[in-house]
Design a protein around this motif. Structure first.
Motif, PDB file in Angstrom:
ATOM      1  N   GLU A  33      32.631 -17.600 -20.772  1.00  0.00           N
ATOM      2  CA  GLU A  33      32.262 -19.284 -21.011  1.00  0.00           C
ATOM      3  C   GLU A  33      30.904 -18.641 -19.333  1.00  0.00           C
ATOM      4  O   GLU A  33      29.973 -20.133 -19.701  1.00  0.00           O
ATOM      5  CB  GLU A  33      32.901 -20.138 -20.288  1.00  0.00           C
ATOM      6  N   ASP A  34      31.265 -18.090 -18.365  1.00  0.00           N
ATOM      7  CA  ASP A  34      30.250 -17.933 -17.192  1.00  0.00           C
ATOM      8  C   ASP A  34      29.064 -17.151 -17.600  1.00  0.00           C
ATOM      9  O   ASP A  34      29.678 -15.629 -18.302  1.00  0.00           O
ATOM     10  CB  ASP A  34      30.563 -17.332 -16.388  1.00  0.00           C
ATOM     11  N   ASP A  35      28.053 -17.780 -17.576  1.00  0.00           N
ATOM     12  CA  ASP A  35      26.584 -17.633 -18.626  1.00  0.00           C
ATOM     13  C   ASP A  35      25.918 -15.573 -17.717  1.00  0.00           C
ATOM     14  O   ASP A  35      26.047 -14.489 -18.499  1.00  0.00           O
ATOM     15  CB  ASP A  35      25.071 -17.855 -17.898  1.00  0.00           C
ATOM     16  N   ARG A  36      26.473 -15.871 -16.450  1.00  0.00           N
ATOM     17  CA  ARG A  36      26.327 -14.404 -15.807  1.00  0.00           C
ATOM     18  C   ARG A  36      27.100 -13.614 -16.553  1.00  0.00           C
ATOM     19  O   ARG A  36      26.859 -12.485 -16.064  1.00  0.00           O
ATOM     20  CB  ARG A  36      26.536 -14.324 -14.543  1.00  0.00           C
ATOM     21  N   ARG A  37      28.755 -13.800 -16.683  1.00  0.00           N
ATOM     22  CA  ARG A  37      29.359 -12.376 -17.007  1.00  0.00           C
ATOM     23  C   ARG A  37      29.384 -11.892 -18.484  1.00  0.00           C
ATOM     24  O   ARG A  37      29.105 -10.802 -18.770  1.00  0.00           O
ATOM     25  CB  ARG A  37      31.285 -13.450 -16.686  1.00  0.00           C
ATOM     26  N   ARG A  38      28.602 -12.929 -19.342  1.00  0.00           N
ATOM     27  CA  ARG A  38      28.398 -12.704 -20.263  1.00  0.00           C
ATOM     28  C   ARG A  38      26.721 -12.530 -20.226  1.00  0.00           C
ATOM     29  O   ARG A  38      26.882 -10.777 -21.020  1.00  0.00           O
ATOM     30  CB  ARG A  38      28.098 -13.607 -21.172  1.00  0.00           C
ATOM     31  N   GLN A  39      25.880 -12.019 -18.731  1.00  0.00           N
ATOM     32  CA  GLN A  39      25.107 -11.393 -19.435  1.00  0.00           C
ATOM     33  C   GLN A  39      25.517 -10.068 -19.198  1.00  0.00           C
ATOM     34  O   GLN A  39      24.530  -9.122 -19.448  1.00  0.00           O
ATOM     35  CB  GLN A  39      23.643 -11.514 -18.225  1.00  0.00           C
ATOM     36  N   ARG A  40      26.480  -9.981 -17.692  1.00  0.00           N
ATOM     37  CA  ARG A  40      26.608  -8.351 -17.139  1.00  0.00           C
ATOM     38  C   ARG A  40      26.983  -7.169 -18.943  1.00  0.00           C
ATOM     39  O   ARG A  40      26.787  -6.155 -18.793  1.00  0.00           O
ATOM     40  CB  ARG A  40      27.053  -8.802 -16.202  1.00  0.00           C
ATOM     41  N   PHE A  41      27.758  -8.172 -19.718  1.00  0.00           N
ATOM     42  CA  PHE A  41      28.656  -7.487 -20.833  1.00  0.00           C
ATOM     43  C   PHE A  41      27.532  -7.253 -21.716  1.00  0.00           C
ATOM     44  O   PHE A  41      28.190  -6.567 -21.701  1.00  0.00           O
ATOM     45  CB  PHE A  41      29.511  -8.034 -21.538  1.00  0.00           C
ATOM     46  N   LEU A  42      26.422  -8.559 -21.675  1.00  0.00           N
ATOM     47  CA  LEU A  42      25.252  -7.782 -22.768  1.00  0.00           C
ATOM     48  C   LEU A  42      24.868  -6.758 -22.432  1.00  0.00           C
ATOM     49  O   LEU A  42      24.343  -5.279 -22.739  1.00  0.00           O
ATOM     50  CB  LEU A  42      24.638  -8.166 -22.854  1.00  0.00           C
ATOM     51  N   ASP A  43      24.676  -6.101 -20.928  1.00  0.00           N
ATOM     52  CA  ASP A  43      22.991  -5.517 -20.584  1.00  0.00           C
ATOM     53  C   ASP A  43      24.150  -4.024 -20.684  1.00  0.00           C
ATOM     54  O   ASP A  43      23.927  -2.893 -20.902  1.00  0.00           O
ATOM     55  CB  ASP A  43      23.256  -5.768 -18.517  1.00  0.00           C
ATOM     56  N   ALA A  44      25.553  -4.124 -20.026  1.00  0.00           N
ATOM     57  CA  ALA A  44      26.073  -2.887 -20.126  1.00  0.00           C
ATOM     58  C   ALA A  44      26.685  -2.624 -21.375  1.00  0.00           C
ATOM     59  O   ALA A  44      26.876  -0.889 -21.699  1.00  0.00           O
ATOM     60  CB  ALA A  44      27.747  -3.077 -19.598  1.00  0.00           C
TER      61      ALA A  44
END
Length: 420
Positions: A184-195
């Motif tokens: 749900e946290d945008d930053r955590r989702r962004q980090r996942f997609l980057d990785a």
């Protein structure tokens, strides 16, 4: 919405049907779309053993003794079969000797027959089921029946919606990868997609192609995100990347083989012309494309933001998902003629009947938005079933014979007539 609960997948019925009459079933698709989970759900008590070729010990055993590795009297599941493609010959020998259906259930994160090292595999012995990231209907518990409904009802199909432009933007940003949708946290989702994208480049692409410029490949992915839902010609990317056209062609092929991008072919009644028409490129997951552009849901609604192309890519990927389970056997193309009249999506069934779809990010629609659809209708005559402009408004509106404006959410909120 969080997806910690196990969501039913449309592909489960396809896999079960295939195991009932086919010796080898391959579930293929992008990494982390839930292939292994689907194996456990479908196979259930029938599963004798599961082996994972991402594990070093399993991979070493497969390479050392392929015949022994695939020897099993019951259903054997093997994950990431592309890691040891030599196993396909051992599987072929096994199912030729014992042709019972439901012998092997394989998963793969690369298109098996695109592998450089893949031998002559399993013609006539294997059925492939493609598993995409979650559809909007799977996430929401909605029917996902638009394709079958529009071919059955044509312009008589009606749909009203309460989905807002802000909600469409949020859906685009979220995408459908299970791990991303659970954050749900945008930053955590962004980090996942980057990785996630970096891991695909570092590991999966290297299995498929001789990658000498990983930095340029990463730049290529970002450049493609900026050109999502457009016709992308390799020669137009040469100067931007400083790479040769053959290298760009090879890299594009590799990105498609690992299910990061999908190319939508140009439509023509002439099959030869269709094969050579310039394809339109979309990302398999809209969340990845949006993340590559560093755009968030609120910013996506501002003037000048790439809401339009990302919405079109989102719609095309939802249509592509639906075509893997729809009762209608349909091919997805796009249309562009010499006068530059365009239709974003052309759906054609085996009978030659066609539905044209335009995508507009606006909440209002005008006559000019149907220009390409009218051109396609004139060309096809009675074979033209309907022309739909999917838009971010709330109602279905008539714009002439067989022409309708319809909310985008009709894609997943419409029931298939066969299931109604």
């Amino acid at each position: 919405m969080p997806t910690s609960q196990l969501l039913p997948r449309r592909a489960a019925a396809q896999v079960s049907d295939a195991l009932a009459d086919t010796r080898v079933v391959l579930i293929t698709g992008a990494r982390q779309t839930g292939k292994s989970t689907l194996v456990r759900v479908v196979a259930g008590d029938r599963l004798a053993e599961r082996r994972d070729l991402d594990r070093a010990q399993d991979r070493a055993a497969a390479i050392a003794d392929p015949v022994g590795f695939v020897d099993s009297p019951e259903l054997l599941a093997i994950d990431e079969i592309q890691r040891v493609p030599e196993l396909l010959l051992a599987i072929k020998a096994s199912v030729d000797e014992d042709p019972r259906p439901g012998r092997y259930l394989l998963t793969g994160s690369s298109r098996l027959f695109g592998l450089i090292a893949a031998p002559d595999a399993l013609p006539g012995r294997m059925e492939t089921v493609e598993l995409w990231p979650f559809s909007q209907g799977e996430l929401d518990g909605e029917p996902d029946g638009f394709v079958d409904a529009i071919f059955a009802l044509g312009p008589e199909l009606r749909h009203s919606s309460t989905v807002t432009r802000a909600d469409y933007a949020a859906r685009i940003i979220r995408g459908g990868l299970p791990e991303a949708t659970s954050r749900e946290d945008d930053r955590r989702r962004q980090r996942f997609l980057d990785a996630y994208v970096q891991a695909l480049i570092d590991r999966d692409v290297r299995q498929l192609s001789d990658i000498q410029h990983k930095g340029e490949l990463r730049r290529l992915v970002r450049l493609l995100a900026a050109r999502s839902a457009t016709i992308v010609a390799p020669n137009a990317l040469e100067s931007a990347l400083g790479l040769s056209r053959p290298t760009i062609v090879r890299y594009l092929q590799a990105l498609e083989e690992i299910f990061l991008i999908k190319r939508i072919p140009g439509w023509s009644r002439n099959l030869g012309t269709r094969a050579t028409a310039a394809p339109k490129l979309i990302f398999v997951d809209s969340g990845i494309a949006a993340n590559e552009l560093s755009v968030e849901a609120r910013a996506l609604l501002r003037p000048g933001a790439p809401f339009g192309p990302l919405l079109e890519s989102f719609v095309l990927s939802e249509l592509a998902r639906q075509l893997t389970w729809s009762e209608q056997l349909v091919e997805l193309s796009h249309y562009r003629d010499h006068s530059k009249a365009e239709v974003d999506a052309v759906l054609e069934n085996r009978s030659g009947q066609v539905v044209g779809i335009e995508v507009k990010a606006a909440s209002t629609v005008g006559l000019d938005d149907f220009r390409g659809l009218r051109r396609l209708a004139d060309r096809l005559g009675d074979d033209f079933i309907a022309g739909i402009v999917l838009y971010t408004g709330t109602s279905t509106l008539p714009f002439g014979d067989k022409l309708r404006a319809m909310p985008v959410s009709a894609l997943w909120q419409t029931s298939s007539p066969e299931r109604a």
